[in-house]
Design an enzyme around this catalytic site. Structure first.
Site, short mmCIF file in Angstrom:
data_model
loop_
_atom_site.label_atom_id
_atom_site.label_comp_id
_atom_site.label_asym_id
_atom_site.label_seq_id
_atom_site.Cartn_x
_atom_site.Cartn_y
_atom_site.Cartn_z
N HIS A 1 -1.43 0.94 -13.40
CA HIS A 1 -0.66 -0.22 -13.87
C HIS A 1 0.79 0.21 -14.05
CE1 HIS A 1 -0.14 -4.14 -15.64
NE2 HIS A 1 0.65 -3.57 -16.53
N GLY B 1 0.78 -1.24 0.00
CA GLY B 1 0.00 0.00 0.00
C GLY B 1 0.80 1.28 0.00
N ASN C 1 -7.66 2.42 -12.13
CA ASN C 1 -6.56 1.55 -11.70
C ASN C 1 -5.25 2.18 -12.14
OD1 ASN C 1 -5.26 -0.86 -10.76
ND2 ASN C 1 -5.08 -1.54 -12.89
N GLU D 1 4.58 6.65 -10.03
CA GLU D 1 3.26 6.36 -9.44
C GLU D 1 2.98 7.30 -8.28
OE1 GLU D 1 2.38 1.73 -10.30
OE2 GLU D 1 3.48 2.08 -8.46
N ASP E 1 -6.72 -4.79 -17.19
CA ASP E 1 -5.89 -3.76 -17.83
C ASP E 1 -6.38 -3.31 -19.20
OD1 ASP E 1 -4.17 -4.03 -15.62
OD2 ASP E 1 -3.11 -5.68 -16.59
N LEU F 1 -9.58 -9.36 -10.07
CA LEU F 1 -10.39 -8.81 -11.15
C LEU F 1 -11.70 -8.28 -10.57
CD1 LEU F 1 -10.41 -8.62 -14.29
CD2 LEU F 1 -11.69 -10.76 -14.28
N ASN G 1 1.27 3.15 -2.59
CA ASN G 1 0.45 4.11 -3.36
C ASN G 1 -0.75 4.58 -2.55
OD1 ASN G 1 1.28 4.57 -6.34
ND2 ASN G 1 1.73 2.41 -5.93
C1 GAR Z 1 1.93 -0.80 -7.90
O1 GAR Z 1 3.13 -0.75 -8.58
C2 GAR Z 1 0.78 -0.91 -8.89
O2 GAR Z 1 1.03 -0.25 -10.08
C3 GAR Z 1 0.74 -2.40 -9.09
O3 GAR Z 1 0.91 -2.93 -7.81
C4 GAR Z 1 1.82 -2.10 -7.10
C5 GAR Z 1 1.30 -1.90 -5.70
O4 GAR Z 1 2.28 -1.33 -4.89
N1 GAR Z 1 -0.50 -2.81 -9.69
C6 GAR Z 1 -0.56 -3.77 -10.60
O5 GAR Z 1 0.42 -4.42 -10.95
C7 GAR Z 1 -1.95 -4.04 -11.17
N2 GAR Z 1 -1.89 -4.96 -12.24
P1 GAR Z 1 1.93 -0.68 -3.49
O6 GAR Z 1 1.16 -1.73 -2.68
O7 GAR Z 1 3.24 -0.38 -2.89
O8 GAR Z 1 1.12 0.53 -3.76
#
Ligand code: GAR
Length: 191
Positions: free
Chosen positions: A106, A14, A104, A176, A147, A89, A16
């Site tokens: 990606h 988490g 979302n 991000e 996606d 999903l 992000n």
């Molecule tokens: C992020 O890099 C996000 O883009 C990716 O998961 C990570 C979560 O990181 N999402 C995907 O790959 C979706 N297909 P976080 O838990 O540190 O935010």
């Protein structure tokens, strides 16, 4: 005017989600009012607690075989659902209930390097393997296929031949953290 309400969905660490919590803390028009999570014990739950954001943990059955998650979001008056490292999903009923209100992030430049199984380091290893000179992030609407929803915005970073998947991951994560909260901020005010 009442504040716009965001629900953040996350499955793991988490980082992000935390950037989003920070960005909207004290915001006059927008609040993160719920953190939704499919993994009891995920670190993102602690992050939410530190920001006094209520958490809602649900099981696979609840998510796929009932409408309790959507019911809860509707009851709370959620305006926008933000997936931030949410790995399941999104089921049809939820996409339909929140049409054009689920986004979302990606960690690559879609339509390349997307689809089932393309998450986290799998993505960065594939980017490295393909010899890409550029990677980045895609912020997009969510439909019921991994996606494939309409793209809202993309941000890029240059790669060098010596970049390992770990280096690529760091460059992408920086993008991000810098951009996702701002894009959400601009978008949610349109609802
Ligand atoms: C992020 O890099 C996000 O883009 C990716 O998961 C990570 C979560 O990181 N999402 C995907 O790959 C979706 N297909 P976080 O838990 O540190 O935010």
């Amino acid at each position: 005017m009442r504040k716009k309400k965001i629900a953040v969905f996350a499955s793991g660490s988490g980082t992000n989600a935390e950037k989003i919590f920070q960005h909207f803390k004290g915001h006059e028009q927008i609040e993160v009012s719920l953190l939704c999570c499919n993994k009891p014990g995920a670190y993102v739950l602690e992050r939410a607690q530190r920001f006094d954001i209520p958490s809602y943990v649900f099981s696979r059955n609840e998510f796929y075989d009932s409408t309790v998650v959507s019911d809860r979001l509707k009851t709370e008056g959620i305006d926008l659902i933000v997936l931030a490292g949410f790995m399941w999903l999104v089921p049809d009923y939820l996409v339909a209930d929140f049409e054009d209100r689920i986004i979302n992030i990606h960690p690559a430049l879609l339509p390349k390097f997307g689809g089932k199984g393309m998450y986290g380091m799998h993505v960065h290893k594939a980017v490295k393997q393909a010899g890409e000179t550029v990677s980045g992030i895609t912020i997009h609407f969510v439909n019921n296929r991994y996606d494939e929803g309409n793209i809202i915005e993309q941000f890029t970073c240059q790669l060098t031949p010596s970049d390992t998947p770990e280096v690529i991951a760091r460059k992408v994560q920086k993008l991000e953290h810098e951009n996702y909260p701002k894009v959400i901020d601009n978008l949610v005010l349109k609802y």
